[in-house]
Design a protein around this motif. Structure first.
Motif, PDB file in Angstrom:
ATOM      1  N   GLY A  78       0.810  -1.202   0.000  1.00  0.00           N
ATOM      2  CA  GLY A  78       0.000   0.000   0.000  1.00  0.00           C
ATOM      3  C   GLY A  78       0.849   1.261   0.000  1.00  0.00           C
ATOM      4  N   ASP A 146      -2.371  -4.595   0.803  1.00  0.00           N
ATOM      5  CA  ASP A 146      -2.952  -3.718   1.820  1.00  0.00           C
ATOM      6  C   ASP A 146      -3.270  -2.357   1.222  1.00  0.00           C
ATOM      7  N   SER A 147      -4.382  -1.774   1.658  1.00  0.00           N
ATOM      8  CA  SER A 147      -4.785  -0.418   1.303  1.00  0.00           C
ATOM      9  C   SER A 147      -4.852  -0.241  -0.222  1.00  0.00           C
ATOM     10  N   ALA A 148      -4.059   0.682  -0.785  1.00  0.00           N
ATOM     11  CA  ALA A 148      -4.047   0.838  -2.238  1.00  0.00           C
ATOM     12  C   ALA A 148      -3.537  -0.426  -2.918  1.00  0.00           C
ATOM     13  N   TRP A 177      -8.585  -0.034  -0.146  1.00  0.00           N
ATOM     14  CA  TRP A 177      -9.117   1.218  -0.700  1.00  0.00           C
ATOM     15  C   TRP A 177      -9.536   0.905  -2.129  1.00  0.00           C
TER      16      TRP A 177
END
Length: 297
Positions: A78, A146-148, A177
């Protein structure tokens, strides 16, 4: 929550809230701060590191002392599509590799704003295709991010479904995200609870990533049709402004007939796994990630 966990969480929240945004220091300094933060998270020395070059992409195998020879995890880090690297996420990725008893491949994809959509996603596709070409017939390949990085993982899956290409055996999305329009209610509901993210900064970050239509399912992969997708584990923190992304995705996956497991962790924040060195909930979540991947590979 016990007193020790409460004390650790308070310290982490204080540190996260004091951390500058890319707006206040600029993208280059923001990246540098993330790289420097990795000094506090040194990976276990028993995990062997093997650099590899995939076309123009720098990558690294993380191989635990004890691993299943035919199990591979492709990990996408991310950083809001604008930051992050092998170095910044090596400890987290090493912990996941160990929990999965797998060889894990982490890599540096191109970052915005220098490289806008779809350049980073193209790198993710290149790495996945390289794994298919070299290991697809002999290994079981899983995805994690994770995340992006979870957003890019789901965007990759969206593209694979559209193209009817070979899919991984399963995927894990950590605090994903996946809606870059940032329109869900938890952006407002959790704005005082989330120590890490704000809707306004995320909206500006999304525009660093692309000036195209944010509803495009390769940009906001929550908008895809997931019929035929392989099993997915979603882990999200109760206090994230992005929590609705995970809830809505889980509903869509179930409606498409997919096997999906949604874990919402009480009192947790965005990618709490990153602090596994200090936070028992981070270590526990990573163990659940490992168990999920081992179940399918």
């Amino acid at each position: 929550m016990n007193k020790r966990t409460s004390h650790i969480l308070s310290a982490i929240f204080k540190q996260l809230r004091s951390r500058p945004t890319y707006e206040s220091v600029g993208v280059d300094n923001y990246r540098l701060l993330l790289e420097k933060s990795a000094i506090a998270f040194k990976p276990d020395k028993s995990v062997n590191r093997v650099p590899v070059r995939i076309k123009t992409i720098d990558a690294e195998w993380l191989i635990p002392l004890h691993h299943h020879e035919n199990r591979i995890v492709m990990y996408t880090h991310g950083g809001g599509y604008i930051a992050g690297s092998i170095n910044s996420h090596r400890d987290l990725a090493s912990r996941i590799a160990t929990a999965c008893s797998a060889k894990l491949l982490i890599f540096n994809y191109r970052l915005a704003p220098e490289h806008t959509f779809p350049q980073g996603l193209k790198d993710v596709k290149t790495v996945y295709q390289w794994l298919l070409d070299n290991y697809g017939n002999t290994h079981k390949i899983s995805l994690a991010g994770d995340s992006a990085g979870a957003g890019l993982t789901l965007a990759l899956l969206s593209g694979l479904l559209m193209e009817k290409s070979p899919l991984p055996v399963c995927s894990v999305l950590i605090s994903p995200w996946i809606d870059l329009e940032c329109k869900n209610k938890s952006h407002i509901k959790n704005q005082e609870k989330d120590p890490m993210l704000t809707q306004s900064v995320l909206k500006k970050t999304a525009r660093l990533y692309t000036d195209q239509d944010l509803s495009n399912p390769l940009i906001s992969p929550i908008n895809n049709n997931f019929s035929g997708i392989t099993p997915i584990l979603i882990q999200a923190g109760e206090h994230e402004i992005l929590i609705d992304d995970s809830r809505i995705l889980a509903q869509k996956l179930k409606a498409s007939g997919a096997t999906v497991k949604l874990e919402i962790w009480e009192d947790m924040f965005h990618v709490w796994h990153y602090f596994a060195k200090y936070l028992s909930e981070g270590r526990q979540a990573i163990q659940k990630t490992g168990a999920f991947i081992q179940q399918y590979s």
